[in-house]
Design a protein around this motif. Structure first.
Motif: not given
Length: 76
Positions: A35, A37-40, A50, A54-55
């Motif tokens: 990722y 950006t930091e995934p949720q 994400s 971004n993955q």
């Protein structure tokens, strides 16, 4: 990208991570993703969420413990 073909534990190697992709996590089905950006955590789907740009797939393996605890950041 490599993965196991049996039930051995496997996890992606950070040396294979794309530049700028600083997080790694495994979904409930055993798929790993890098990722940017930091995934949720997406409990309902058993996935880390994400934006798709971004993955990137990082491989597939046996789920290592609780998938929801799999998020890691790039070692420095």
């Amino acid at each position: 990208m490599t993965a196991t073909t049996d039930d051995s534990p496997w996890m992606p190697d950070w040396r294979e991570a794309p530049e700028g992709f600083d997080w790694l996590a495994q979904d409930a089905d055993g798929r790993w993703f890098w990722y940017r950006t930091e995934p949720q955590l997406g409990w309902a789907g058993g996935v880390w969420r994400s934006n798709s740009r971004n993955q990137q797939p990082a491989g597939q393996g046996v789920v290592l413990g609780d998938w929801a605890d799999s998020l890691q950041t790039r070692p420095r």
